[in-house]
Design a protein around this motif. Structure first.
Motif, PDB file in Angstrom:
ATOM      1  N   ALA A   1      50.303  37.767  38.834  1.00 49.04           N
ATOM      2  CA  ALA A   1      49.830  36.804  39.829  1.00 49.04           C
ATOM      3  C   ALA A   1      50.950  36.328  40.749  1.00 49.04           C
ATOM      4  O   ALA A   1      50.682  35.819  41.843  1.00 49.04           O
ATOM      5  CB  ALA A   1      49.180  35.608  39.136  1.00 49.04           C
TER       6      ALA A   1
ATOM      7  N   PHE B   1      45.641  38.121  46.382  1.00 56.66           N
ATOM      8  CA  PHE B   1      44.493  37.502  45.727  1.00 56.66           C
ATOM      9  C   PHE B   1      43.571  38.501  45.035  1.00 56.66           C
ATOM     10  O   PHE B   1      43.157  38.291  43.895  1.00 56.66           O
ATOM     11  CB  PHE B   1      43.669  36.712  46.750  1.00 56.66           C
TER      12      PHE B   1
ATOM     13  N   TRP C   1      45.134  29.096  43.414  1.00 55.52           N
ATOM     14  CA  TRP C   1      46.227  30.026  43.118  1.00 55.52           C
ATOM     15  C   TRP C   1      47.551  29.269  43.016  1.00 55.52           C
ATOM     16  O   TRP C   1      48.357  29.529  42.137  1.00 55.52           O
ATOM     17  CB  TRP C   1      46.319  31.084  44.207  1.00 55.52           C
TER      18      TRP C   1
END
Length: 563
Positions: free
Chosen positions: A324, A335, A490
Motif C-alpha cells: 500500500a 489505489f 488511504w
C-alpha cells in the motif's frame, strides 16, 4: 532514567463502618470515610486511575495490536506459528472467535478496573471542598477524561457494555445490563465525559502525562466521529449523522493550531527527548530505573521485538500493507493496482514508495531503527515461511537504547506510547469535512500530512526510492467527494499503520467484510493458513461479550449477535 507522574497503582480502599447499641466507645482500628478522604489521600486514588492506563499484559494489550492490526489487513500475528497465542490467530483469520477467550475477559477486566478507579477518585473528590483542595475542578476533569478513555476502548471492542458512574452504589452494579443504553446513547455518555473534561481542563499541565484541554477535545472529536456512522443492531452502517460530523469540526477547532506535526515523521516513535513532543496529544507514560523491579515498561508490545534482538517476533506487517506504500508515476498511491505485484525487499528500487514505509516496517538489508550498527537480517525472523520477513518498527527501539530492559525472555522498553496524536486529529477533521460535502476544505489538511511525509527522509540515507506528491485538483486528480473519501481512507492507513486503529476504521466506515474478504482471497494464494479465513459481516465487527462476565452477571449481560 525517566521519572513520570504515575509509576505504580494504589490498592483501592474500602470504606468500613461499625455500630452497636451496647458499645459506648468507637471501636479501635476502624477508619471513617472522613478519615480516608483527605487532600493527601485523594492523590492516591487519582494516581491509581492514571496507573491503570498501562497496567496490562502482552496477551491483553491496550496497544490494540491484535485487535486493531492483526485483525485487519495491516498485520500478521507472527510468533512461532499459528498455535502461538492461538486466540490471536483466530482473530487474524476471522475464524473460531469465542466468548471464552481469556484475552477478551482480561481486556474487559482491566478496562473496568480503570473505570472503577476513576469513579473512586471522582467520588472522593466530590467530598472535598475547593477551599481544602484548590485543584478539585481540574482533577475531576482528569478523572472524567480517563473514564471516557476506558469506556471508549470498551465501546470499540465490544459495542454493548454496562455503563457505571461514581453516582451508582456498588450494590446496584448487579442490576445494570450492557443493553441499558442504545448505541447512540452510550456514545453520548462517553462524549459527555470528554466534553466535561474539555471545559474544565487547563491548556497545559505542569506534570507530564496529565490530561489537557486539547487532549479532551481530541478524544471528543474521535468519539463524535465514531458516533456519526449510524449502525443498526446488526452493525450495518445505515447513514452518517451530519450533526455529529459538525461536532467533530467544533471539537477539532479547539485542537487545530494548538499542537503541530513533528518535522520528521520518525520523531513520534523515538525514545528520550522526542517523547511527549509537539505532535503528542496524549501519551501513556512509561519508565525505567525508577526504584521498582523492572520499571513501568510497555508490556503490551514486548512480543514484537524481532527474534534476533530478543523475543518474540509477533505483530508482523502484512505484505498487503507494505504494498500500500507504493506510489505511481504521479507520486500518489496506486489505489487500484497496489496489490497486483508485491514489493520486494530484495529489489526495493523496483518501486517508488512513500517514505513512511521505512519508518513503519523493518526489512532485511536495512538498518534497524536507523542504526547502521544493527542491520536487520533474515536470520532475525522467527517463522519466515509462515509470516514473512517484515517486522514492526514504531513501537520498538534500537537494541542499544538505554530504555531497553531485560525481562527474560522478553526485552521491554520504557518508550511512551502515544494514544492520540495531532496527525490523527487533522485526519479526523478532514474525514468529517469530506462526509459533509466540504471536501475542498479537507484537501489542504490531507496535503499537510503528505507534505510532512515527503520531508521525513533525513534518517533514511540508505534508501532513495521515494516519490510522494500532494493532491492537486484538476492536475493529478479530480477532487470529488468520492475521490477525497478514498484518499482520506488511504492516508489514514499509511499515516497510522501498525498503531492499532485500522480495524476500527473499517468497522466505522462499514466496509470491513468487503476489505477483509478481498484481503483473504489474495492471501490464500500465498499463505496456506488463510485457506479457511472469512470475515462474517454483522457478527465479527465486534468481539463477543466475555463468557465469564455473562456468568458473573448471572445472565444479565446479553451476548452480541452471532456468538
Amino acid at each position: 532514567m525517566k521519572k513520570i507522574l504515575y509509576i505504580a497503582g494504589f490498592a483501592v480502599m474500602g470504606f468500613f463502618a461499625s455500630c452497636s447499641d451496647f458499645l459506648e466507645n468507637d471501636p479501635r482500628g476502624v477508619l471513617s470515610e472522613e478519615d480516608i478522604v483527605t487532600p493527601q489521600s485523594v492523590e492516591g486514588f487519582m494516581n491509581a486511575a492514571y496507573a491503570q492506563l498501562g497496567n496490562d499484559h502482552y496477551d491483553s494489550p491496550y496497544s490494540l495490536w491484535p485487535f486493531g492490526n492483526v485483525r485487519s489487513d495491516d498485520a500478521y500475528k507472527g510468533g512461532s506459528g499459528t498455535n502461538d497465542i492461538q486466540d490471536f490467530h483466530f482473530f487474524e483469520v476471522s475464524n473460531n472467535i469465542r466468548p471464552d477467550f481469556a484475552e477478551l475477559d482480561n481486556f474487559w477486566y482491566i478496562s473496568y478496573v480503570g473505570v472503577s478507579r476513576a469513579n473512586k477518585a471522582l467520588k472522593a473528590l466530590e467530598q472535598l471542598s475547593e477551599a481544602d483542595y484548590p485543584l478539585k475542578k481540574t482533577r475531576m476533569a482528569e478523572m472524567r477524561f480517563l473514564r471516557g478513555h476506558f469506556y471508549f476502548m470498551l465501546k470499540i471492542m465490544f459495542r454493548n457494555v454496562p455503563y457505571i458512574t461514581e453516582e451508582i452504589p456498588v450494590e446496584e452494579y448487579k442490576t445494570i445490563s450492557n443493553k441499558v443504553f442504545s448505541n447512540e446513547e452510550l456514545w453520548n455518555k462517553i462524549a459527555e465525559d470528554f466534553q466535561a473534561a474539555a471545559e474544565n481542563l487547563p491548556d497545559a499541565q505542569p506534570q507530564v502525562g496529565r490530561a489537557t484541554k486539547k487532549a479532551a477535545y481530541a478524544y471528543l472529536a474521535k468519539t463524535r466521529l465514531y458516533q456519526a456512522y449510524t449502525q443498526d443492531e446488526t452493525f450495518k452502517v445505515t447513514g452518517i449523522n451530519q450533526q455529529h460530523l459538525q461536532e467533530v469540526i467544533a471539537a477539532t477547532d479547539n485542537v487545530i493550531g494548538k499542537a503541530s506535526l513533528e518535522p520528521d515523521f520518525a520523531n513520534n516513535f523515538l525514545p528520550g527527548t522526542y517523547e511527549n513532543g509537539a505532535e503528542s496529544i496524549f501519551s501513556i507514560q512509561f519508565s525505567d530505573n525508577d526504584g521498582t523491579l523492572y520499571g513501568r515498561l510497555n508490556f503490551s508490545d514486548v512480543l514484537s521485538t524481532p527474534q534476533g534482538l530478543g523475543c518474540c517476533d509477533f505483530h508482523k506487517p502484512s505484505q498487503n500493507l507494505v504494498n500500500a506504500f507504493k506510489t505511481g508515476a504521479n507520486g500518489l498511491p496506486e489505489f487500484d493496482t497496489y496489490n497486483n505485484e508485491d514489493f520486494d525487499y530484495k529489489n526495493i528500487d523496483a518501486n517508488t514508495v512513500d517514505p513512511r514505509l521505512y519508518h513503519t516496517v523493518a526489512m532485511p538489508g536495512l538498518p534497524y531503527k536507523y542504526d547502521p550498527e544493527f542491520l536487520y537480517v533474515e536470520a532475525w525472523v522467527r517463522s519466515p515461511g509462515t509470516y514473512g520477513y517484515f517486522a514492526s518498527l514504531k513501537e520498538n527501539v534500537a537494541p542499544n537504547c538505554t530504555c531497553v530492559v531485560n525481562i527474560d525472555p522478553f526485552y521491554g522498553n520504557s518508550k511512551n506510547r502515544i494514544q492520540i496524536r495531532y496527525a490523527d486529529v487533522i485526519l479526523m477533521r478532514a474525514e468529517a469535512l469530506i462526509e459533509l460535502g466540504r471536501q475542498s476544505e479537507a484537501l489542504p489538511l490531507i496535503n499537510e500530512i503528505r507534505e510532512r511525509a515527503a520531508q521525513s527522509t533525513g534518517r533514511l540515507p540508505y534508501v532513495s526510492n521515494f516519490k510522494i506528491n500532494t493532491y492537486v485538483d484538476g492536475s493529478n486528480c479530480n477532487w470529488t467527494q468520492d475521490f477525497a473519501r478514498k484518499a482520506l481512507r488511504w492516508e489514514r492507513r499509511l499515516e497510522l499503520a501498525m498503531e492499532g486503529s485500522r480495524f476500527f476504521d473499517l468497522v466505522r466506515w462499514g466496509i470491513t467484510d468487503q476489505v477483509m474478504n478481498d484481503f483473504y482471497a489474495k492471501e490464500k494464494t500465498k499463505r496456506t493458513y488463510y485457506q479457511d479465513a472469512f470475515f462474517d459481516a454483522h457478527k465479527e465487527e465486534y468481539c463477543p461479550i466475555p463468557l465469564k462476565q455473562i456468568n458473573f452477571s448471572q445472565g444479565l449481560y446479553k451476548q452480541n449477535p452471532g456468538y
